[in-house]
Write an enzyme that holds these catalytic residues in place. Structure first.
Site, PDB file in Angstrom:
ATOM      1  N   LYS A   1       0.813  -1.202   0.000  1.00  0.00           N
ATOM      2  CA  LYS A   1       0.000   0.000   0.000  1.00  0.00           C
ATOM      3  C   LYS A   1       0.854   1.262   0.000  1.00  0.00           C
ATOM      4  O   LYS A   1       0.664   2.162  -0.824  1.00  0.00           O
ATOM      5  CB  LYS A   1      -0.862  -0.062   1.259  1.00  0.00           C
ATOM      6  CG  LYS A   1      -1.654   1.132   1.600  1.00  0.00           C
ATOM      7  CD  LYS A   1      -2.469   0.809   2.836  1.00  0.00           C
ATOM      8  CE  LYS A   1      -1.576   0.700   4.075  1.00  0.00           C
ATOM      9  NZ  LYS A   1      -1.451   1.981   4.771  1.00  0.00           N
ATOM     10  N   THR A   2       1.789   1.335   0.916  1.00  0.00           N
ATOM     11  CA  THR A   2       2.640   2.513   1.018  1.00  0.00           C
ATOM     12  C   THR A   2       3.450   2.699  -0.247  1.00  0.00           C
ATOM     13  O   THR A   2       3.635   3.806  -0.748  1.00  0.00           O
ATOM     14  CB  THR A   2       3.603   2.375   2.212  1.00  0.00           C
ATOM     15  OG1 THR A   2       2.849   2.021   3.351  1.00  0.00           O
ATOM     16  CG2 THR A   2       4.327   3.669   2.460  1.00  0.00           C
TER      17      THR A   2
ATOM     18  N   ASP B   1      -4.440   8.139   2.829  1.00  0.00           N
ATOM     19  CA  ASP B   1      -3.997   6.835   3.318  1.00  0.00           C
ATOM     20  C   ASP B   1      -4.948   6.375   4.424  1.00  0.00           C
ATOM     21  O   ASP B   1      -5.592   7.196   5.067  1.00  0.00           O
ATOM     22  CB  ASP B   1      -2.572   7.001   3.867  1.00  0.00           C
ATOM     23  CG  ASP B   1      -1.918   5.678   4.158  1.00  0.00           C
ATOM     24  OD1 ASP B   1      -2.416   4.644   3.661  1.00  0.00           O
ATOM     25  OD2 ASP B   1      -0.898   5.661   4.874  1.00  0.00           O
ATOM     26  N   GLU B   2      -5.028   5.091   4.671  1.00  0.00           N
ATOM     27  CA  GLU B   2      -5.857   4.549   5.761  1.00  0.00           C
ATOM     28  C   GLU B   2      -7.282   5.109   5.697  1.00  0.00           C
ATOM     29  O   GLU B   2      -7.822   5.562   6.704  1.00  0.00           O
ATOM     30  CB  GLU B   2      -5.239   4.891   7.127  1.00  0.00           C
ATOM     31  CG  GLU B   2      -3.786   4.556   7.282  1.00  0.00           C
ATOM     32  CD  GLU B   2      -3.530   3.071   7.539  1.00  0.00           C
ATOM     33  OE1 GLU B   2      -4.470   2.260   7.390  1.00  0.00           O
ATOM     34  OE2 GLU B   2      -2.386   2.732   7.849  1.00  0.00           O
TER      35      GLU B   2
ATOM     36  N   GLN C   1      -8.665  -3.527   8.634  1.00  0.00           N
ATOM     37  CA  GLN C   1      -7.762  -2.861   9.564  1.00  0.00           C
ATOM     38  C   GLN C   1      -8.372  -1.591  10.158  1.00  0.00           C
ATOM     39  O   GLN C   1      -7.656  -0.702  10.596  1.00  0.00           O
ATOM     40  CB  GLN C   1      -6.441  -2.527   8.866  1.00  0.00           C
ATOM     41  CG  GLN C   1      -5.675  -3.761   8.443  1.00  0.00           C
ATOM     42  CD  GLN C   1      -4.327  -3.417   7.856  1.00  0.00           C
ATOM     43  OE1 GLN C   1      -3.473  -2.856   8.515  1.00  0.00           O
ATOM     44  NE2 GLN C   1      -4.140  -3.724   6.580  1.00  0.00           N
TER      45      GLN C   1
ATOM     46  N   ARG D   1       1.684  -7.707  11.176  1.00  0.00           N
ATOM     47  CA  ARG D   1       2.922  -6.913  11.190  1.00  0.00           C
ATOM     48  C   ARG D   1       4.151  -7.799  11.056  1.00  0.00           C
ATOM     49  O   ARG D   1       5.242  -7.333  10.748  1.00  0.00           O
ATOM     50  CB  ARG D   1       3.082  -6.108  12.497  1.00  0.00           C
ATOM     51  CG  ARG D   1       1.993  -5.103  12.835  1.00  0.00           C
ATOM     52  CD  ARG D   1       1.732  -4.169  11.718  1.00  0.00           C
ATOM     53  NE  ARG D   1       0.574  -4.606  10.966  1.00  0.00           N
ATOM     54  CZ  ARG D   1       0.261  -4.140   9.759  1.00  0.00           C
ATOM     55  NH1 ARG D   1       1.028  -3.236   9.187  1.00  0.00           N
ATOM     56  NH2 ARG D   1      -0.790  -4.587   9.116  1.00  0.00           N
TER      57      ARG D   1
END
Length: 730
Positions: A33-34, A220-221, A251, A601
């Site tokens: 994603k980033t 983002d998010e 998330q 993570r």
DNA sequence: AGAAATCCTCTCCGG
DNA sequence: GAGGATTTCT
């Protein structure tokens, strides 16, 4: 740049290259994603579609913003992101408001209140309105108001909708609180999102200007945006319609602060022509870790079903650590880090330790220090929440904005200068009568008929303030802070006290000074103080100058979102801790998403740790291991003996006299509502021996929870909830 | 007035 | 087991 595209998968590349029009990317954990966002920004700049300052990228943490900026610079060249608008919603809109807020009745030197400041203002307002804190907790009022603001509900509307007692009270407070903020020329965190909306509504020309200005907007998010954020973004992109959002419904972990999952679920309703991309390939974790993650999240009923696919091997099984108490738990984690460092040539930076609540970090910290393992805590009790720092900041705020009465009250008698509560009350009254700010009143106190001794003290204080204001006008932030320390003797007093605690505070003030120095070196300009205060108000963690970057990372699971580590320990996996007390299924589902975030993570190895007892509120409590552990296939979890859980199955630990379910049935797990869950003041109960009664108060929690009950026939009794077997009567 | 002691509540997550 | 409010002591 074209070479760089080679590093992207097909879907990723499409998402990066679809620059025009609305785009949504549903990105599973670890799916890059980033990477997509940073490449997209780099591509926009490089292809000259937009100048950096025409791009607005919004994130949820400063950390994420900094990281993205760095990565874009790495892709292009040093200085390529100059002018780029990247930051958290809060910091970006604080900046924008400094330019425009004069149009809606504030001035650009407004103060920003953190939640503690806003809580104390709410307390104050409640006092003034005669609302007892016994009838409604200030915390409740604060969260109701905050929630309303996040939902873009203004006081008038809130008042109309107020359906119950608490809301009725909160509505009154909300109104006066809003007024007070304005009198203080101050904004709370929620205002940073709310005021832009008010600004756009009242001065459409500003909105039009910004719509024209920001040609590309990236968020983002997106699953964690609340209504106010959603509206701001929607309005800003109306002109060019180049809105790009990335998120993952699995998330979503911020509903408690108003995040609304439907923002992401309904994106295509708002933008029917939106292109949607799904990133389902996971580049981060082993297949085993993903199996655990998928298994857990699939128990949630409200979700977009999607199984992540790993392109890695199976990897190692998960390991379960069971400890006697939280100290032993920390010990085991420390020992494990030691041993893996040796046996697998790991570095400290490969390890992360997660926990549900900040309070858990203390024991871990102590033990790691004993083991001489270097660590760093992210977002713990913030540097900026320490008393001495808050005092210094209150001074700075007040120097910048002398309408800020909250800050004034904090500093007016600190260090002690003989202006006590009584005097302050009189002065406040005096200012009310005159219709001025408290500080105005102080400056003209001579004509108010106060005692000479008080007038002296007030004169000295306002001289001090005016002197510092002058310094602020001419000098840098560093100069201001320096003369502040000098003139008030803040540093000197702490040094003279010469206790371990006072010296630590001394050091913190020095640290603030060196931050100011560094800031002043980089920012030469008239508005230095404003910008410095912006940074400070919105920073959650200070970026300490690191001697080394090789340390174990400690953080809450919330803080871990967006990060990854080769080896992850999830600690405190106990019922009522993780998942934390939750009474409704929706809350449990959010806890489960949080656990999902924690699991995903990990790149290579995941440890699940729980402790049979733990100190809570100063007393040891027996703990039951978390249901989440049982939601993972037992054949991929290994216990300390090396056998998998499915091989070594023994009846589960009994604690609290409550038997544990050894195996969890498939499908969503429901939390049994404990018989004591509805116990609170005023509730009518029935006891087998004492008969009917009314709850007077509830104290403690967990297995030590007690209630005081007035029984109709036998008077007051204090009972342990656990043993009393109370029936709640309707 | 101000420091010290005591009592009390409330206890998550964060910009 | 901390922070706020309140009371007591100097």
């Amino acid at each position: 740049m074209s070479d760089i595209f080679q590093q992207l998968s097909g879907v990723q590349r499409d998402a990066v290259q679809t620059t025009e029009g609305p785009v949504m990317v549903l990105a599973g954990a670890g799916s890059g994603k980033t990477r997509v966002i940073t490449y997209r920004i780099a591509n926009l700049i490089e292809s000259r579609n937009a100048a950096p300052h025409q791009i607005l990228a919004l994130t949820f943490t400063n950390k994420a913003a900094n990281e993205m900026r760095q990565r874009v610079e790495q892709l292009l060249y040093q200085g390529s992101t100059r002018g780029l608008w990247i930051g958290t919603f809060h910091s970006v809109f604080a900046r924008i408001l400094r330019n425009y807020i004069h149009l809606i009745g504030y001035t650009s030197n407004f103060s920003i209140y953190d939640s503690d400041d806003s809580k104390s203002l709410i307390r104050q307002v409640m006092k003034d309105l005669g609302i007892s804190t016994d009838s409604v907790a200030p915390n409740t009022v604060q969260s109701l108001i905050s929630r309303a603001k996040n939902d873009f509900v203004l006081p008038a509307q809130f008042h109309r909708d107020a359906a119950d007692y608490n809301r009725g009270k909160a509505a009154k407070v909300y109104e006066v609180y809003t007024q007070r903020l304005k009198e203080n020329n101050a904004l709370d965190f929620d205002d940073l999102l709310l005021k832009p909306l008010e600004l756009f509504r009242e001065v459409p020309a500003v909105l039009e200007q910004l719509q024209e200005y920001f040609r590309y907007i990236l968020i983002d998010e997106y699953q964690d945006t609340n209504k106010a954020q959603y509206l701001v973004a929607k309005q800003l992109c109306a002109r060019h319609r180049n809105i790009f959002v990335v998120g993952d419904d699995a998330q979503s972990i911020y509903s408690w602060r108003g995040a609304d999952i439907s923002n992401i679920l309904n994106f295509t309703d708002d933008y029917p022509d939106a292109k949607v991309f799904k990133l389902l390939e996971n580049y981060r974790s082993t297949r085993t870790i993903l199996r655990a993650a998928n298994g857990v999240i699939s128990r949630n009923s409200r979700q977009i079903r999607k199984d992540l696919v790993s392109n890695k091997g199976d990897g190692e099984p998960l390991s379960l650590l069971e400890s006697f108490n939280e100290k032993r738990e920390a010990d085991k984690v420390g020992e494990m880090i030691r041993s893996l460092k040796l046996s697998q040539q790991r570095e400290y930076r490969d390890f992360a330790i997660f926990y549900r609540t900040n309070a858990q970090s203390r024991v871990l910290e102590d033990i790691l220090r004993m083991h001489r393992i270097p660590y760093r805590i992210f977002g713990s009790i913030s540097f900026y929440k320490r008393k001495e720092i808050k005092d210094a900041i209150a001074y700075l705020r007040f120097i910048q904005n002398d309408q800020d009465t909250e800050s004034l009250l904090r500093i007016i008698n600190f260090p002690p200068r003989k202006i006590g509560d009584k005097s302050i009350q009189q002065l406040t009254e005096y200012s009310r009568v005159r219709g001025t700010s408290l500080y105005e009143a102080i400056k003209v106190a001579e004509s108010g008929g106060f005692q000479a001794r008080l007038l002296n003290a007030l004169g000295a204080f306002s001289d001090l303030v005016e002197k510092l204001k002058l310094v602020a006008l001419e000098g840098s932030v560093y100069d201001v802070l320096n003369s502040l320390y000098e003139e008030t003797g803040l540093l000197r007093l702490l040094k003279e006290e010469n206790t371990a605690e006072s010296l630590a505070r001394h050091e913190n003030l020095q640290e603030l000074l060196s931050m100011a120095r560094e800031f002043s070196d980089h920012h030469q300009g008239a508005n230095g103080l404003c910008e410095f205060m912006n940074d400070i108000a919105l920073a959650s963690d200070r970026e300490a100058a690191e001697e080394t970057d090789n340390y174990v990372s400690l953080m809450t699971v919330h803080a871990a979102k967006g990060l990854e580590f080769p080896v992850v320990f999830i600690t405190g996996l106990e019922e009522r801790l993780f998942p934390l007390n939750c009474f409704e299924n929706e809350e449990l589902e959010e806890e489960r998403r949080l656990f999902y975030v924690a699991v995903t993570r990990a790149r290579e190895k995941l440890f699940l740790s729980w402790s049979k007892s733990r100190y809570l509120y100063g007393q040891p409590q027996a703990c039951i291991r978390s249901m989440f552990i049982d939601e993972i296939d037992s054949d991929i979890i290994e216990n300390e003996g090396g056998s998998t859980l499915s091989e070594s199955r023994v009846p589960r630990q009994m604690s609290n006299g409550r038997p544990c379910v050894p195996q969890v049935p498939p499908g969503p797990t429901k939390r049994p509502a404990g018989p004591q869950d509805g116990l609170k003041k005023g509730v009518r109960v029935q006891h087998a021996m004492f008969g009917p009664g009314v709850v007077r108060r509830v104290q403690g929690s967990g297995s030590s929870r007690k209630v005081v009950i007035t029984f109709r026939n036998s008077g007051d009794k204090t009972l342990m909830v656990e043993y009393a077997n109370l029936k709640i009567m309707p």
